[in-house]
Design an enzyme around this catalytic site. Structure first.
Site, PDB file in Angstrom:
ATOM      1  N   GLU A 298       0.867  -1.245  -0.160  1.00 10.77           N
ATOM      2  CA  GLU A 298       0.034   0.016  -0.102  1.00 10.77           C
ATOM      3  C   GLU A 298       0.764   1.149  -0.052  1.00 10.77           C
ATOM      4  O   GLU A 298       0.637   2.140  -0.837  1.00 10.77           O
ATOM      5  CB  GLU A 298      -0.789   0.077   1.280  1.00 10.77           C
ATOM      6  CG  GLU A 298      -1.924   1.125   1.488  1.00 10.77           C
ATOM      7  CD  GLU A 298      -2.890   1.181   0.372  1.00 10.77           C
ATOM      8  OE1 GLU A 298      -3.652   0.587   0.405  1.00 10.77           O
ATOM      9  OE2 GLU A 298      -2.816   2.146  -0.497  1.00 10.77           O
ATOM     10  N   ASP A 302       1.163   4.088  -2.958  1.00 15.82           N
ATOM     11  CA  ASP A 302       0.992   5.631  -2.717  1.00 15.82           C
ATOM     12  C   ASP A 302       1.859   6.480  -3.221  1.00 15.82           C
ATOM     13  O   ASP A 302       1.759   7.485  -3.704  1.00 15.82           O
ATOM     14  CB  ASP A 302       0.391   5.596  -1.079  1.00 15.82           C
ATOM     15  CG  ASP A 302      -0.964   4.814  -0.866  1.00 15.82           C
ATOM     16  OD1 ASP A 302      -1.598   4.473  -1.838  1.00 15.82           O
ATOM     17  OD2 ASP A 302      -1.125   4.834   0.356  1.00 15.82           O
ATOM     18  N   SER A 516      -7.343   2.209  -3.563  1.00 13.97           N
ATOM     19  CA  SER A 516      -6.001   2.482  -2.929  1.00 13.97           C
ATOM     20  C   SER A 516      -5.382   3.240  -4.291  1.00 13.97           C
ATOM     21  O   SER A 516      -4.266   3.847  -3.993  1.00 13.97           O
ATOM     22  CB  SER A 516      -5.356   1.467  -2.506  1.00 13.97           C
ATOM     23  OG  SER A 516      -5.858   1.265  -0.983  1.00 13.97           O
ATOM     24  N   ASP A 558     -17.875  11.995 -17.274  1.00 11.83           N
ATOM     25  CA  ASP A 558     -19.225  11.136 -16.628  1.00 11.83           C
ATOM     26  C   ASP A 558     -19.067   9.793 -17.115  1.00 11.83           C
ATOM     27  O   ASP A 558     -19.012   9.556 -18.335  1.00 11.83           O
ATOM     28  CB  ASP A 558     -20.428  11.971 -17.150  1.00 11.83           C
ATOM     29  CG  ASP A 558     -21.709  11.393 -16.212  1.00 11.83           C
ATOM     30  OD1 ASP A 558     -21.362  10.660 -15.374  1.00 11.83           O
ATOM     31  OD2 ASP A 558     -22.934  11.647 -16.745  1.00 11.83           O
ATOM     32  N   GLY A 577     -24.848  11.583 -14.750  1.00 17.66           N
ATOM     33  CA  GLY A 577     -24.893  12.480 -13.735  1.00 17.66           C
ATOM     34  C   GLY A 577     -24.284  11.815 -12.435  1.00 17.66           C
ATOM     35  O   GLY A 577     -23.539  10.582 -12.635  1.00 17.66           O
TER      36      GLY A 577
END
Ligand code: NAG
Ligand code: NAG
Ligand code: NAG
Ligand code: NAG
Ligand code: NAG
Ligand code: NAG
Ligand code: NAG
Ligand code: NAG
Ligand code: NAG
Length: 587
Positions: A298, A302, A516, A558, A577
Site C-alpha cells: 500500500e 501510494d 487505493s 461522466d 450524472g
C-alpha cells in the site's frame, strides 16, 4: 514522565479520592451490543495498559463548519480565505468548565497535570491507565476479544459509565467500545503477480480519450504514470519544486514506503525523478523500516503514484503507529486503537500543511462508534478550513464489506438487530472529505469492487443534495428499500482508474488494484491544479466538494457504465450524472 505511576498508588487512596465525586452516581455513557465477528475470550489482564483518549465537546463546531462551507464555496466572498492554526483551535476548543470537570475527575484518581496529555485545543485529554484502574473509573469490565475470522485480538468493553455530572463534559472515551478493524484499501484480491514492464508510449497504437487526447493502447490493461497523464490530460504539465505546493500521503498499519522500490519505479516510469526523495514524518512513534522485506505494498503504491505523478512537487509521507502501548508479557495482542485521531492531532498542530493529502485506509462505518466517527470527521473539517484538500479512497467491497455471510451473501448491521443492510466505509462517508472510487479500461467504466453507497451516520450535505436526490429519484420505486439510507451522504464523489497499476514492491514489478490506486491518483491531479493556482498567486482549492458539485464536475468525464455489486445484490448502477457506482475525473 511516562512511568506507570499508578501501580504504586494504594487502593485506599483511590477509593478516598473517588468520594470526591460521591454526589454523582455512575451512569451508562455508551453501550453497544456484541459486535458481529468478535468473540469474548477472557477477562482482560489487570496490568494491560490502555491509552485512554477522552474527547471533550466542541461547542463552537457549528461556526467552524460554517467557515468551511464559505471558504470552499466558489460563489462566496470568503472563497479561499482559510483559517490559521490558532483560529481553528479556537473553534475546536471545549468550554473551560468541561476541561475543569474532566481534570478534577482525573485528579480524583491520582492523575496530576504531568500525567495528562492535552491536545492544543484542549478537546482531547489522553491518559495511560492499566485495565484495573480504567475499570474503576469507567465502572466497567474489560475483556479480551478475538475476531473469529481474522484472528485479531483486542481489549474492549461493551459499555462504560461516568459520573452523571460529567456526562455533559465528555463526548466519549476510547478505547472502550471501539471494535473497528482498520484496513488498507489496496486489495490483494486484485493482485496480478509479477509481470513484464510495459512502459506506456504512443508507439504501438493509441486509444482516443474522452477529450480527444491520445492514450497508449497498453493503458487499457496496465496503468503507468504516463497512462494517467495521457488519459487525464496533463501530459505536458510541469509542476514547480519551489512555489510552496506540497503533496502529503499517509501510512498506517506498519505500511512502510520503501526508497529502493521508489527508485526502481522512477527508473522505469519517471527517470527525471530518479534520486529524488520525500520527507518522512513519524507520528505517534510511526517508523519507516527500510528493510526490503518490510516494504508495504500500500505505502509503495501510494508514494510511487502520488509522488511520481507530481514530481518535483515536494512530498511528505506520514507514518502513524496504530497500536497504543500494551504489555506483551501480559497479553499477546495488538491493541489497535483507531489511529486517525493521532494523525489529525499531529497535522493540525503544524503551521504549514501540504495543500493536498491522500489516505487509502478505512473501515466499515458501523464498526466505528458513531460519536468517534463524528469527532474524527469534524477534525477533517478543521483540515478543510485550513485549506487542505483531504482525499480518501472509497473502499474495495462494492456496496458491501467483503464480509458478507458466505452462505447467503447478505450483509448485516452490527447493532444486534441482524438486519440486512449495505455497509458503507468510513472515513469515505465523512461529508468534509472527497471520496474516490475506481474505474477501469478506456473508455472508462465503473469497476465492481469500487466502494459506494450512502452513509448511515452522516446526513446528506447541502452541496450534494441535487445530485444524490436526482440519482435516487431515477431508481425504480422500492429499489433496495431498507438496504441503504436515502438521506445519507453519498459516496464516492469522483473516481479514477484503479485496476492493474504497475508498481515496484520488494524489488519486483507487480500489479495492484483497488480504490487505493485511485485516491493518490486523484490527489496527484488536484495537487497539480493547486500547483497552478499557487504559481498564479491564488489560494489552493481547499475542501473540494462544494466546487466539484457546483461547477467542477464540468471538467470531469461522466461514467455511465458499470455497477458495484455486494451483499448479494448488483449494487448501484453508474448513470448519467452523479451516482454511487461512480463519477469521474479528467483534469
Ligand atoms: C511496441 O510493442 C513491441 C512488442 O510488444 C515492443 O517491443 C516495443 O517496444 C513497443 N514500442 C513502443 C514504442 O512502445
Ligand atoms: C479496453 O478493454 C476493455 C475490456 O477488455 C474492452 O471492452 C475495450 O473495448 C477496450 N478498449 C479498447 C479501445 O480497445
Ligand atoms: C494486468 O496487466 C497484465 C500485464 O500487463 C496483463 O497480463 C493482465 O491481463 C492485466 N489485467 C487486466 C485485468 O487487464
Ligand atoms: C506535449 O508536448 C509535445 C512536445 O512539445 C507535443 O508534441 C504534444 O503535442 C504535447 N501534447 C499535448 C497533449 O499537449
Ligand atoms: C530519504 O529520506 C529519508 C528520511 O527522510 C532518509 O533516511 C534517506 O536517507 C533519504 N534517502 C536519500 C537517498 O536521500
Ligand atoms: C525491519 O523489518 C525487518 C523485516 O521485516 C525486520 O526483520 C526488522 O526487525 C525490522 N526492523 C525494525 C527496527 O523493526
Ligand atoms: C501484531 O503486530 C505485529 C507487528 O506489526 C504483527 O507481526 C503481528 O502479526 C500482529 N499480531 C496480531 C495478533 O495481529
Ligand atoms: C442473522 O440472520 C441470518 C438470516 O437472516 C442468519 O443466517 C444468521 O445466523 C443471523 N446471525 C445472527 C448473528 O443472528
Ligand atoms: C441497473 O441496470 C440494469 C440494466 O439496465 C437494471 O436491470 C437494474 O435494475 C439496474 N439496477 C438498479 C439498482 O438500478
Amino acid at each position: 514522565m511516562r512511568a506507570i505511576f499508578w501501580l504504586g498508588l494504594p487502593l485506599s487512596t483511590v477509593m478516598a479520592r473517588t468520594a470526591f465525586y460521591k454526589g454523582s452516581q455512575p451512569k451508562v455513557k455508551e453501550s453497544i451490543t456484541s459486535p458481529r465477528g468478535w468473540v469474548k475470550h477472557a477477562p482482560a489482564p489487570p496490568s494491560h495498559v490502555l491509552e485512554l483518549k477522552i474527547a471533550l465537546p466542541q461547542p463552537k463546531f457549528d461556526a467552524l463548519e460554517q467557515y468551511l462551507w464559505e471558504a470552499s464555496d466558489p460563489g462566496h466572498e470568503r472563497y479561499g480565505a482559510y483559517l490559521s492554526k490558532e483560529e481553528t483551535y479556537a473553534l475546536m476548543s471545549p468550554h473551560r468548565g468541561s476541561v475543569e470537570a474532566v481534570v478534577d475527575w482525573l485528579a480524583s484518581y491520582g492523575f496530576e497535570e504531568g500525567h495528562l496529555v492535552r491536545s492544543p485545543a484542549n478537546d482531547w485529554i489522553t491518559i495511560r491507565a492499566p485495565v484495573s484502574l480504567a475499570e474503576k473509573m469507567l465502572d466497567t469490565t474489560y475483556h479480551v476479544y478475538h475476531h473469529a475470522q481474522k484472528g485479531d485480538t483486542t481489549v474492549r468493553t461493551l459499555s462504560y459509565s461516568l459520573p452523571e455530572n460529567l456526562h455533559g463534559h465528555v463526548d466519549f472515551i476510547q478505547p472502550t467500545t471501539m471494535f473497528a478493524r482498520f484496513k488498507a484499501f489496496k486489495s490483494t484480491l486484485h493482485w496480478s503477480g509479477q509481470a513484464e514492464l510495459v512502459p506506456a508510449s504512443l508507439g504501438n497504437g493509441t486509444i482516443t480519450g474522452p477529450a480527444g487526447n491520445q492514450v497508449d493502447a497498453s493503458c487499457n490493461s496496465t496503468i503507468t504514470l504516463t497512462c494517467l497523464r495521457q488519459l487525464y490530460n496533463a501530459l505536458n504539465y510541469t509542476t514547480s519544486a519551489t512555489n510552496g505546493n506540497k503533496l502529503g500521503l499517509t501510512g498506517y498499519l506498519n505500511q512502510y514506503a520503501n526508497l529502493d522500490d521508489l527508485q526502481q519505479f522512477y527508473l522505469t516510469q519517471n527517470p527525471a525523478a530518479l534520486g529524488s526523495n520525500f520527507t518522512f514524518v513519524s507520528v505517534h512513534g510511526g517508523t519507516n523500516n527500510q528493510s526490503l522485506l518490510a516494504a508495504g505494498d500500500e505505502a509503495d503504491l501510494d508514494t510511487q503514484f502520488g509522488f511520481g505523478l507530481t514530481y518535483p512537487t515536494p512530498g511528505t509521507f506520514y507514518s502513524t503507529a496504530g497500536e497504543p502501548p500494551f504489555t506483551p508479557s501480559a497479553l499477546e495482542a495488538n491493541d489497535t486503537n483507531e489511529p486517525y485521531s493521532y494523525w489529525l492531532g499531529y497535522v493540525l498542530s503544524q503551521d504549514d500543511i501540504p495543500q493536498t493529502i491522500s489516505t487509502s485506509y478505512g473501515d466499515d462505518e458501523q464498526t466505528v462508534p458513531y460519536n468517534y466517527a463524528v469527532r474524527v470527521c469534524n477534525e477533517m473539517a478543521a483540515l478543510g478550513a485550513r485549506g487542505v484538500s483531504v482525499i480518501f479512497s472509497s473502499g474495495d467491497g462494492g456496496v458491501g464489506d467483503n464480509d458478507a455471510d458466505p452462505a447467503t451473501q447478505q450483509c448485516f448491521t452490527n447493532d444486534g438487530r441482524n438486519v440486512t443492510r449495505f455497509v458503507p466505509f468510513f472515513p469515505a462517508t465523512c461529508p468534509y472529505i472527497t471520496a474516490v472510487g475506481s474505474t477501469a479500461y478506456i473508455p472508462e467504466k465503473a469497476i465492481p469492487f469500487s466502494g459506494g453507497g450512502f452513509s448511515n451516520y452522516f446526513p446528506r450535505p447541502p452541496y450534494q443534495e441535487l445530485a444524490a436526490q436526482g440519482y435516487i429519484d431515477k431508481l425504480a420505486p422500492g429499489t433496495y428499500q431498507g438496504l441503504y439510507n436515502p438521506y445519507g451522504r453519498g459516496v464516492p464523489d469522483v473516481s479514477t482508474q484503479g485496476l492493474n497499476f504497475s508498481i515496484f514492491w520488494e524489488g519486483k514489478n507487480v500489479h495492484v488494484s483497488g480504490t487505493s490506486c485511485s485516491a493518490p491518483t486523484f490527489a496527484a491531479f488536484i495537487s497539480m491544479l493547486n500547483d497552478a493556482r499557487i504559481s498564479l498567486g491564488l489560494p489552493p482549492l481547499g475542501f473540494l466538494n462544494p466546487f466539484l458539485y457546483s461547477s467542477g464536475y464540468k471538467a470531469l468525464n461522466d461514467i455511465t457504465e458499470g455497477n458495484n455489486p455486494g451483499c448479494g445484490t448488483e449494487g448501484f448502477n453508474a448513470t448519467v450524472g452523479w451516482d454511487p457506482g461512480k463519477s469521474d475525473v479528467t483534469a
